[in-house]
Design a protein around this motif. Structure first.
Motif, PDB file in Angstrom:
ATOM      1  N   MET A  99       0.769  -1.312   0.043  1.00  0.00           N
ATOM      2  CA  MET A  99      -0.036  -0.047   0.220  1.00  0.00           C
ATOM      3  C   MET A  99       0.688   1.299   0.094  1.00  0.00           C
ATOM      4  O   MET A  99       0.377   2.347  -0.628  1.00  0.00           O
ATOM      5  CB  MET A  99      -0.835   0.042   1.339  1.00  0.00           C
ATOM      6  CG  MET A  99      -2.099  -0.967   1.018  1.00  0.00           C
ATOM      7  SD  MET A  99      -2.872  -1.040  -0.384  1.00  0.00           S
ATOM      8  CE  MET A  99      -3.782   0.449  -0.105  1.00  0.00           C
ATOM      9  N   GLN A 100       1.971   1.256   0.578  1.00  0.00           N
ATOM     10  CA  GLN A 100       3.039   2.192   0.500  1.00  0.00           C
ATOM     11  C   GLN A 100       3.294   2.575  -1.060  1.00  0.00           C
ATOM     12  O   GLN A 100       3.323   3.812  -1.543  1.00  0.00           O
ATOM     13  CB  GLN A 100       4.216   1.942   1.390  1.00  0.00           C
ATOM     14  CG  GLN A 100       4.084   2.319   2.782  1.00  0.00           C
ATOM     15  CD  GLN A 100       5.120   1.674   3.719  1.00  0.00           C
ATOM     16  OE1 GLN A 100       6.172   1.127   3.173  1.00  0.00           O
ATOM     17  NE2 GLN A 100       5.172   2.433   5.102  1.00  0.00           N
ATOM     18  N   PHE A 102       1.752   1.640  -3.552  1.00  0.00           N
ATOM     19  CA  PHE A 102       0.548   2.054  -4.200  1.00  0.00           C
ATOM     20  C   PHE A 102       0.511   3.448  -3.956  1.00  0.00           C
ATOM     21  O   PHE A 102       0.173   4.175  -5.145  1.00  0.00           O
ATOM     22  CB  PHE A 102      -0.696   1.361  -3.740  1.00  0.00           C
ATOM     23  CG  PHE A 102      -1.955   2.119  -3.920  1.00  0.00           C
ATOM     24  CD1 PHE A 102      -2.620   1.905  -5.275  1.00  0.00           C
ATOM     25  CD2 PHE A 102      -2.764   2.675  -3.096  1.00  0.00           C
ATOM     26  CE1 PHE A 102      -3.660   2.314  -5.714  1.00  0.00           C
ATOM     27  CE2 PHE A 102      -3.918   3.157  -3.418  1.00  0.00           C
ATOM     28  CZ  PHE A 102      -4.389   3.270  -4.657  1.00  0.00           C
ATOM     29  N   GLU A 103       0.389   3.832  -2.828  1.00  0.00           N
ATOM     30  CA  GLU A 103       0.261   5.533  -2.624  1.00  0.00           C
ATOM     31  C   GLU A 103       1.572   6.354  -3.643  1.00  0.00           C
ATOM     32  O   GLU A 103       1.324   7.538  -3.881  1.00  0.00           O
ATOM     33  CB  GLU A 103       0.515   5.878  -1.225  1.00  0.00           C
ATOM     34  CG  GLU A 103      -0.425   5.477  -0.210  1.00  0.00           C
ATOM     35  CD  GLU A 103      -0.588   5.879   1.033  1.00  0.00           C
ATOM     36  OE1 GLU A 103      -1.578   5.713   1.838  1.00  0.00           O
ATOM     37  OE2 GLU A 103       0.391   6.486   1.394  1.00  0.00           O
ATOM     38  N   LEU A 109      -3.237  -1.619  -7.957  1.00  0.00           N
ATOM     39  CA  LEU A 109      -3.755  -3.062  -7.200  1.00  0.00           C
ATOM     40  C   LEU A 109      -4.406  -3.992  -8.228  1.00  0.00           C
ATOM     41  O   LEU A 109      -4.453  -5.234  -7.801  1.00  0.00           O
ATOM     42  CB  LEU A 109      -4.917  -2.577  -6.089  1.00  0.00           C
ATOM     43  CG  LEU A 109      -4.141  -1.632  -4.914  1.00  0.00           C
ATOM     44  CD1 LEU A 109      -5.367  -1.172  -3.946  1.00  0.00           C
ATOM     45  CD2 LEU A 109      -3.045  -2.329  -4.391  1.00  0.00           C
ATOM     46  N   ARG A 135      -4.433  -6.963  -6.196  1.00  0.00           N
ATOM     47  CA  ARG A 135      -5.615  -7.046  -5.095  1.00  0.00           C
ATOM     48  C   ARG A 135      -5.879  -8.621  -4.849  1.00  0.00           C
ATOM     49  O   ARG A 135      -6.099  -8.735  -3.731  1.00  0.00           O
ATOM     50  CB  ARG A 135      -6.634  -6.276  -5.728  1.00  0.00           C
ATOM     51  CG  ARG A 135      -7.477  -6.107  -4.735  1.00  0.00           C
ATOM     52  CD  ARG A 135      -8.895  -5.354  -5.340  1.00  0.00           C
ATOM     53  NE  ARG A 135      -8.917  -4.147  -6.162  1.00  0.00           N
ATOM     54  CZ  ARG A 135      -8.711  -2.903  -5.378  1.00  0.00           C
ATOM     55  NH1 ARG A 135      -9.022  -2.983  -4.107  1.00  0.00           N
ATOM     56  NH2 ARG A 135      -8.600  -1.912  -5.963  1.00  0.00           N
ATOM     57  N   ILE A 274       1.642   5.436   6.678  1.00  0.00           N
ATOM     58  CA  ILE A 274       0.603   5.244   5.569  1.00  0.00           C
ATOM     59  C   ILE A 274      -0.551   6.112   5.777  1.00  0.00           C
ATOM     60  O   ILE A 274      -0.681   6.578   7.015  1.00  0.00           O
ATOM     61  CB  ILE A 274       0.258   3.568   5.722  1.00  0.00           C
ATOM     62  CG1 ILE A 274      -0.762   3.378   4.355  1.00  0.00           C
ATOM     63  CG2 ILE A 274      -0.591   3.471   6.924  1.00  0.00           C
ATOM     64  CD1 ILE A 274       0.106   3.184   3.173  1.00  0.00           C
ATOM     65  N   SER A 275      -1.455   6.490   4.741  1.00  0.00           N
ATOM     66  CA  SER A 275      -2.441   7.423   4.845  1.00  0.00           C
ATOM     67  C   SER A 275      -3.712   6.422   5.671  1.00  0.00           C
ATOM     68  O   SER A 275      -3.813   5.179   5.466  1.00  0.00           O
ATOM     69  CB  SER A 275      -3.034   7.818   3.637  1.00  0.00           C
ATOM     70  OG  SER A 275      -3.345   6.858   3.022  1.00  0.00           O
ATOM     71  N   SER A 277      -6.444   6.496   4.501  1.00  0.00           N
ATOM     72  CA  SER A 277      -7.524   6.226   3.367  1.00  0.00           C
ATOM     73  C   SER A 277      -6.811   4.648   2.766  1.00  0.00           C
ATOM     74  O   SER A 277      -7.675   3.514   3.107  1.00  0.00           O
ATOM     75  CB  SER A 277      -7.158   6.813   2.151  1.00  0.00           C
ATOM     76  OG  SER A 277      -7.805   6.151   1.013  1.00  0.00           O
ATOM     77  N   SER A 278      -5.636   4.588   3.167  1.00  0.00           N
ATOM     78  CA  SER A 278      -4.807   3.163   2.714  1.00  0.00           C
ATOM     79  C   SER A 278      -5.136   2.089   3.845  1.00  0.00           C
ATOM     80  O   SER A 278      -5.415   1.030   3.650  1.00  0.00           O
ATOM     81  CB  SER A 278      -3.445   3.373   2.371  1.00  0.00           C
ATOM     82  OG  SER A 278      -3.206   3.991   1.107  1.00  0.00           O
ATOM     83  N   THR A 281      -8.482   1.170   3.406  1.00  0.00           N
ATOM     84  CA  THR A 281      -8.526  -0.168   2.484  1.00  0.00           C
ATOM     85  C   THR A 281      -7.798  -1.472   2.797  1.00  0.00           C
ATOM     86  O   THR A 281      -8.706  -2.405   2.476  1.00  0.00           O
ATOM     87  CB  THR A 281      -7.462   0.440   1.209  1.00  0.00           C
ATOM     88  OG1 THR A 281      -8.198   1.753   0.746  1.00  0.00           O
ATOM     89  CG2 THR A 281      -7.546  -0.627   0.014  1.00  0.00           C
ATOM     90  N   MET A 282      -6.937  -1.652   3.586  1.00  0.00           N
ATOM     91  CA  MET A 282      -6.492  -2.696   4.194  1.00  0.00           C
ATOM     92  C   MET A 282      -7.313  -3.372   5.193  1.00  0.00           C
ATOM     93  O   MET A 282      -7.710  -4.823   5.158  1.00  0.00           O
ATOM     94  CB  MET A 282      -5.384  -2.300   4.983  1.00  0.00           C
ATOM     95  CG  MET A 282      -3.986  -1.934   3.963  1.00  0.00           C
ATOM     96  SD  MET A 282      -2.737  -1.298   5.170  1.00  0.00           S
ATOM     97  CE  MET A 282      -2.201  -2.990   5.765  1.00  0.00           C
TER      98      MET A 282
END
Length: 477
Positions: A99-100, A102-103, A109, A135, A274-275, A277-278, A281-282
């Motif tokens: 996810m990092q 991805f950001e 994903l 994903r 990490i945000s 938002s992420s 998602t996780m």
């Protein structure tokens, strides 16, 4: 590391299945005040249970987003900073790494994994890398099997639905390496461990030992015995790495103190790691784990609605360590439990009961000396299997002197052909290859294989003896 199938446990221990919590707990009522719980009383009870259940060592921590509410060690664990191998809790580190990236725009994903890695190195059918997305690996819907590993991994008919896959997270580790340009160990160290000041956390066996990795124990017939884990890299001196094993899927080591910091990062919205938002998602971009509609899997985290409040968690199980972590999102509480033993058939099922008070629940009433009683029953089952195997061998002279009838022939076919075949087939019937039983339940493996070998060997001897007898009869005739 998940999952040696629980069906094996249920087959052998159905008599106490009501106690088979497997580190899954009944959770506390909404009115529990975690800041004012009687942790001293809870700790005294845990210490008593750890001794009664023959747990070598345990480390426990409870945190909110700002502070440590409770931290204690038991047995041979002397420090809250002592690292354990955390098993499949490692998957959350791998998902966080993805996810990092991805950001940063380096991973999509829903892109096929063939965009990032050379799939011929890992998949049985490399072209399937065009069909599997990042994903799908994250939420275990790629179709790769539970017991697959590099080289034999291929899409099964489960694709699109949840099927736990260690090799999926091993592939994610390779994607992290390919995209970041560094090893998985280096990436996690630089982007998670160091920023969170997790001084006793590592993604290699060498560094884990430098940090003071506690000895892990396997259980043999009710006796915990210390031994090396089958760590999946070249630093394992025995060279005996399990084929399914991969650091991104289950072999990070960490201490309860460090894991408390790790959970506080999530409770504080990411802390620049990490945000939010992420994180969401996780946690919540999940798929159903089964048909009950209450258990789900996100990305490195499970989510459940079957308790009195929403629950995020992930367990861990490798050859000689077990672990679990929880986040109670409505309460803002994180809990970590680390244990340096894998006693798959008994103690793992009792560990949940040990920590129930930590989450405000009453313990399940178990018989006195439950650990001993359950292991005695298992050992009696083992003894019965071994006796069935050994008796024909030690009574071979008696067999020779008995008249051979159709009934005795059928008995020998059952005893020396069908029964050993059933013993060897049981793990496969229940979804676990025999090699996996060897890594996780060695005493059961020894009973099944040695008993089968004795039965088959005795059967072969009887066939040869009968042929010799018939040959001698013809010569005399």
């Amino acid at each position: 590391m998940k999952k040696l199938t629980s069906k094996m446990v249920l087959c052998l221990l159905s008599f106490f299945s009501i106690f088979s919590t497997q580190l899954c707990y009944t959770f506390a009522a909404d009115d529990v005040d975690y800041h004012n719980m009687d942790y001293e009383k809870i700790s005294a009870q845990i210490a008593k249970d750890v001794e009664e259940y023959h747990v070598p060592g345990m480390s426990v921590i409870v945190v909110d987003k700002n502070e440590v509410l409770f931290a204690e060690t038991y047995g041979n664990c002397e420090s809250i900073n002592t690292p354990f191998i955390i098993g499949s809790m490692s998957k959350s580190f791998t998902a966080l790494s993805v996810m990092q990236l991805f950001e940063q725009g380096k991973i999509e994903l829903d892109a096929p994994i063939s965009r990032y890695i050379e799939c011929s190195l890992y998949l049985k059918k490399p072209s399937e890398g065009d069909e599997i997305t990042v994903r799908q690996l994250l939420n275990h819907t790629s179709g790769l099997g539970t017991n697959h590993y590099f080289g034999n991994a291929e899409i099964t008919n489960s694709r699109g639905s949840y099927q736990y896959s260690n090799v999926g997270y091993a592939l994610l580790g390779k994607i992290v390496e390919a995209v970041s340009g560094s090893s998985y160990e280096e990436y996690v160290e630089r982007n998670i461990i160091q920023p969170l000041n997790m001084e006793h956390t590592a993604a290699s066996l060498e560094k884990s030992r430098e940090n003071g990795l506690i000895n892990g124990y396997r259980n043999y017939f009710g006796i915990p015995i210390a031994g090396n884990t089958n760590y999946p890299d070249g630093s394992n001196p025995s060279g005996n790495s399990a084929p399914y094993a991969a650091v991104p899927a289950g072999y990070i080591s960490s201490s309860a103190a460090d894991m408390g910091k790790y959970l506080q990062m999530y409770l504080n919205g990411g802390m620049d790691i990490i945000s939010q938002s992420s994180i969401d998602t996780m946690f919540y971009d999940y798929v159903p784990q089964d048909e009950n509609g209450k258990d789900f899997y996100g990305m490195g985290w499970g989510y459940s609605e079957q308790y009195n409040q929403p629950l995020l968690n992930h367990s861990g199980l490798v050859e000689n360590y077990t672990s679990n972590m929880f986040i109670l999102p409505e309460k803002g509480i994180g809990i970590v439990v680390l244990v340096n033993m894998n006693d798959y058939l008994v103690a793992n099922n009792l560990l949940g009961n040990i920590v129930l008070p930590l989450i405000g629940e009453e313990k399940v009433s178990l018989p006195n000396h439950a650990y001993v009683l359950f292991h005695i029953l298992i050992d009696l089952i083992y003894f019965a299997i071994v006796f069935i195997a050994v008796y024909p061998a030690i009574s071979i002279k008696k067999w020779k002197n008995k008249p051979k009838t159709k009934g005795s022939l059928m008995l020998d076919i059952m005893r020396h052909g069908i029964f050993p075949a059933i013993l060897l087939a049981i793990p496969y019937i229940l979804g676990s290859p025999l090699w996996l039983v060897w890594f996780f339940v060695k005493d059961l493996f020894l009973v099944l294989t040695l008993s089968s070998a004795i039965l088959i060997g005795t059967g072969v001897y009887k066939i040869l003896a009968k042929r010799k007898e018939l040959y001698n009869d013809r010569r005399v005739g």
